[in-house]
Scaffold this active site. Structure first.
Site, PDB file in Angstrom:
ATOM      1  N   GLU A 469       0.907  -1.304   0.002  1.00  0.00           N
ATOM      2  CA  GLU A 469       0.149  -0.015   0.053  1.00  0.00           C
ATOM      3  C   GLU A 469       0.872   1.178   0.044  1.00  0.00           C
ATOM      4  O   GLU A 469       1.282   1.840  -0.940  1.00  0.00           O
ATOM      5  CB  GLU A 469      -1.100   0.086   1.185  1.00  0.00           C
ATOM      6  CG  GLU A 469      -2.091   0.918   0.973  1.00  0.00           C
ATOM      7  CD  GLU A 469      -3.371   0.434   1.901  1.00  0.00           C
ATOM      8  OE1 GLU A 469      -4.184   1.259   2.065  1.00  0.00           O
ATOM      9  OE2 GLU A 469      -3.185  -0.694   2.414  1.00  0.00           O
ATOM     10  N   GLU A 739      -2.572   0.242  13.570  1.00  0.00           N
ATOM     11  CA  GLU A 739      -3.580   0.837  12.765  1.00  0.00           C
ATOM     12  C   GLU A 739      -5.085   0.270  13.418  1.00  0.00           C
ATOM     13  O   GLU A 739      -6.102   0.970  13.475  1.00  0.00           O
ATOM     14  CB  GLU A 739      -3.531  -0.044  11.351  1.00  0.00           C
ATOM     15  CG  GLU A 739      -4.649   0.085  10.618  1.00  0.00           C
ATOM     16  CD  GLU A 739      -4.755  -0.584   9.133  1.00  0.00           C
ATOM     17  OE1 GLU A 739      -5.302  -0.104   8.211  1.00  0.00           O
ATOM     18  OE2 GLU A 739      -3.757  -1.337   9.095  1.00  0.00           O
TER      19      GLU A 739
END
Length: 886
Positions: A469, A739
């Protein structure tokens, strides 16, 4: 003569920058003085082409009556390309006394006009479409100089990622150029001062060219070549000789191309390097390149070229491994002691052909084994094949990894600990803030916030630095930018990224979820696209930078107008795709999206962005737009109340995030706000003093609690150790922000493999609260021209201290509770600013400054009592207050 010194002269936030194409660069300075209450009354700036200022002055502002000492635009004749300009400053104080001239600063221009580029785009004659095994290009040329050299500058860029060498030596210490941009619209070029590397006679220019972000793999669908499928390079060198003449050397089809030892280099996958294929002297003069192929000229526009705007990436620091681990599975693993971003440099002695492999991971599993599941398809693997002639030192060239642990194969264990080094890489942003307190767990949390910023501020503000990502997610950037602006000077970094945002914005005003745009990521979500408005406004607030508002205003307006065009009601946003309260803990089973209705969140951010747009229009002198969007904002707020607030003044959706947004953005009727804040507090307490917020609600949660008198509850939330909490991950051994609140569960298992980064800064936005509330450093006027100092000295800490380097200078607070019940508070306020200092004292008689009463304190302009607090208006200076029990 006034007793002060003019220091820290800057051009567009930089000291002595080389290679700018700004036609009106902005000049700033700071004032160093021991005097309290120092105010500048006037300034004079001179610009010349020599540092002694004995030649003709190019621009003289003359004495200008103003207290402004930041962001003053150059207003002289048109600037020439490839020219160094010197500038100096002097000021007058409030008594009319004049300072000495400052030491001169300088800046140097690059190409002021695109048509000055003479170089050609060149590429290898054959393009390899097999990216799994695509070797990097090695490109070279030679130049001959007949005289001594006065100056040599190289201007270079690429479609791909390059590293420049002059006479066998790297041109500088920057990495991963030209960076990650909206390549078709804006491509940065770099300026290198290589004077010290050049000689009279033969010289060589060499360049390694790889895929980088331009052609390499990006996003999670295994696709590459998002921006183009042909790597290319463009270089132009300007050399000034001893006789004053100039020679220009350009990339063209006479340059030579080959391959070398880098057999593969990818952002996600790492690098494969076969040292047996090294070509000695390839970037040095007199190298025999007759068997190399001639470069091919291709057509590519130069109109998109812009001089380097943001700070480049560099190796900022190095870490030695803290341990060598043998896992239960028998793997040999280095523990760097810190989740970091960069690469490993190592030195080994091995036989020719020995293959050394380094795999990188963030965590070990609960059994202590090496874990890469959360990397998804990213391989993060470095392979080095030895040439076998003694000591060999290597680190990757055009790739970086996110990791704490490194699995090593092919190296004897006795060579591991001392011969391996972690090179920490990020954009070279000036560190401007620090926060510490009496709770070491909180200090570790602040450490984790800072390291999350380091790891994810690598050319663009990424969501994560390890998996497949590493993209510039807009939502993450906008929730964290205020905290980021305390920790580091982020203006050039974000200004560049916001220009890419504007370039990639759709014609209808939609903002991509990630910037630079990767279409697979999508477009147009609330709280994500709102970065187009929130980020410029935050930069203006923190740095008094009106240019960023002027530059981004069309983008800001286009985003608000895009929202306005959605659905049947122009005052509500209840259509389209939205991430909602992403990763909210009140989500339904197997859902990433919290329980707060998406249309409530969308309309709340619609109101907020419209309010900021109206304020922006007023700041930059667009009065008609200011009136237009003020009216629009009022109607949105009215529509929000009709849709999401009950007739008796309750939020219709009783979630923590719904309460937080309605209060943060002033969406409730004023008479209903205190009750709503009480309901938020009760919701948190009934939940065991735990939060349920996700990406949208969490950044504002503690700020809202403190604003409405619940700072003690905010302290309890921050100090909560049980899941979900900020300190849960700290206790689990985290060294960066996770996260997910439960990225590693209490039993040691993982949240999931699908989306589980251990370096993801969004929840680190609580750092803003540390600075603004615990330490009490906040702004009243943009750029901290007027400061509010109001530390909330909770019972949970015995001391706290913070420092912040504003554009005017250092602002700091340090409070300490004494055994006798008194409280010490030290405050630093920079010259040419003032501050409101709000102290918890029932009378001014209970406050001493130094050993004097307030009535005897120099620099004190005013004292007012407000209930149980004293409001002090102070001029600049260093102050030491004692709050007694009287």
């Amino acid at each position: 003569m006034t007793n002060c010194t003019i220091t820290n002269l800057r051009i567009n936030y930089r000291n002595n920058p080389v290679g700018t194409d700004d036609a009106k660069p902005r000049i700033s300075w700071q004032i160093d003085t021991e005097a309290r209450g120092f105010v500048q009354s006037a300034y004079q700036i001179q610009v010349a082409d020599r540092s002694d200022f004995e030649s003709e002055i190019i621009w003289d502002s003359k004495k200008t009556d103003s207290d402004k000492n930041v962001h003053i635009e150059y207003a002289g004749p048109v600037l020439k390309s490839h020219t160094r300009y010197y500038f100096r400053v002097r000021i007058w104080d409030s008594k009319g006394d004049q300072s000495e001239w400052s030491e001169p600063g300088h800046w140097e221009t690059a190409f002021m006009f695109a048509d000055e580029w003479q170089a050609y785009w060149i590429t290898a004659p054959v393009q390899n479409d097999d990216l799994e095994n695509e070797a990097c290009d090695y490109i070279r040329s030679e130049v001959s100089l007949s005289q001594d050299i006065v100056s040599a500058k190289v201007y270079a860029t690429s479609l791909g990622m390059y590293r420049l060498y002059i006479n066998g030596i790297p041109a500088d210490d920057t990495l991963f150029n030209p960076g990650y941009t909206s390549y078709k619209n804006r491509l940065q070029y770099q300026t290198y001062d290589v004077t010290s590397l050049m000689n009279s006679g033969s010289n060589a220019i060499g360049c390694i060219l790889g895929n980088g972000w331009y052609k390499g793999y990006l996003a999670w669908e295994g696709e590459n070549s998002h921006y183009g499928n042909t790597r290319a390079l463009m270089i132009q060198m300007h050399v000034t000789l001893a006789d004053g003449s100039e020679q220009v050397f350009i990339s063209n089809d006479r340059w030579k191309v080959s391959t070398g030892p880098i057999l593969m280099s990818e952002i996600y996958h790492g690098e494969t390097y076969d040292a047996r294929l090294e070509v000695e002297g390839w970037s040095s003069p007199d190298f025999d390149d007759q068997h190399w192929e001639s470069a091919v000229v291709i057509k590519a526009p130069v109109s998109a070229l812009v001089a380097q705007e943001n700070e480049p990436a560099r190796i900022i620091e190095t870490l030695k491994p803290v341990a060598v681990i043998t896992t239960p599975n028998g793997d040999t693993v280095l523990d760097m002691g810190q989740n970091m971003v960069g690469f490993v440099e190592f030195t080994v002695c091995a036989e020719v052909g020995t293959s050394i492999t380094l795999q990188h991971a963030e965590v070990l599993d609960r059994d202590g084994n090496f874990y890469t599941g959360n990397l998804r398809s990213a391989k993060q693997t470095v392979t080095y094949i030895c040439k076998g002639n003694g000591k060999e030192t290597f680190h990757p060239n055009l790739s970086f990894q996110g990791f704490r642990y490194v699995k090593v194969t092919g190296v004897p264990e006795d060579q591991l600990l001392e011969q391996f080094l972690g090179c920490v890489i990020h954009s070279d942003l000036e560190k401007t803030g620090s926060f510490r307190c009496s709770d070491e767990l909180v200090n570790q949390l602040q450490h984790n916030i800072l390291w999350g910023q380091k790891g994810n501020f690598l050319d663009v503000p990424t969501d994560c630095p390890q998996r497949d990502e590493r993209l510039g997610w807009t939502g993450d950037a906008q929730v964290f930018i205020r905290t980021a602006a305390f920790n580091m000077n982020v203006v050039p970094f974000f200004e560049k990224w916001l220009k890419d945002l504007a370039a990639d914005q759709e014609e209808d005003g939609r903002v991509p979820h990630v910037i630079p745009d990767v279409p697979v990521a999508g477009y147009g979500s609330s709280a994500w696209g709102d970065a187009a408005v929130i980020c410029p406004w935050t930069l203006y607030q923190c740095y008094a930078d009106t240019r960023v508002l002027e530059t981004q205003y069309p983008s800001m307006r286009a985003w608000v107008e895009y929202i306005r065009a959605q659905g049947e009601n122009e005052y509500l946003w209840n259509t389209g795709f939205h991430f909602g309260d992403w990763l909210g803990l009140d989500a339904k089973e197997n859902s990433y999206i919290g329980a707060t209705p998406k249309d409530l969140i969308a309309t709340a951010f619609y109101a907020y962005s419209t309010e900021l747009l109206a304020k922006t229009a007023a700041v930059i002198g667009k009065e008609a737009d200011a009136d237009k969007y003020t009216f629009l904002h009022k109607n949105i707020v009215d529509a929000f109340r009709q849709e999401f607030v009950t007739p008796n003044g309750r939020v219709a959706s009783p979630t923590q995030t719904a309460y937080v947004l309605t209060l943060m953005f002033d969406l409730m009727e004023e008479q209903d706000r205190l009750r709503t804040a009480k309901m938020l507090a009760e919701h948190i307490e009934e939940n065991g003093v735990h939060l349920t917020t996700g990406f949208v609600g969490t950044p504002y949660l503690c700020l809202v609690l403190s604003r409405f008198g619940y700072t003690d509850l905010a302290y309890q939330l921050v100090l909560q150790k049980e899941y979900p909490s900020w300190l849960y991950s700290v206790i689990q051994g985290a060294t960066t922000i996770w996260e997910h609140w439960d990225g590693i569960k209490q039993d040691g298992t993982f949240w999931s493999d699908d989306m589980n980064s251990y370096n993801h800064y969004a929840y680190g936005a609580v750092g803003d609260w540390f600075y603004r509330v615990v330490s009490g450093i906040d702004l009243i006027e943009p750029g901290y021209k007027k400061i509010r100092i109001q530390p909330h000295m909770g019972d949970q800490f015995s001391w706290a201290e913070a420092s912040f380097e504003s554009v005017y200078g250092t602002i700091s607070t340090a409070w300490n509770k004494q055994d006798d019940g008194t409280v010490k508070l030290d405050v630093v306020i920079p010259a040419n600013t003032s501050a409101e200092v709000i102290l918890p004292a029932s009378s001014m008689d209970s406050i001493l400054e130094g050993e004097k009463s307030l009535s005897q304190t120099s620099g004190l302009l005013k004292v007012e009592q407000s209930g149980s607090e004293q409001l002090l208006l102070l001029g600049s200076g260093n102050y030491s207050f004692t709050l007694t029990n009287k």
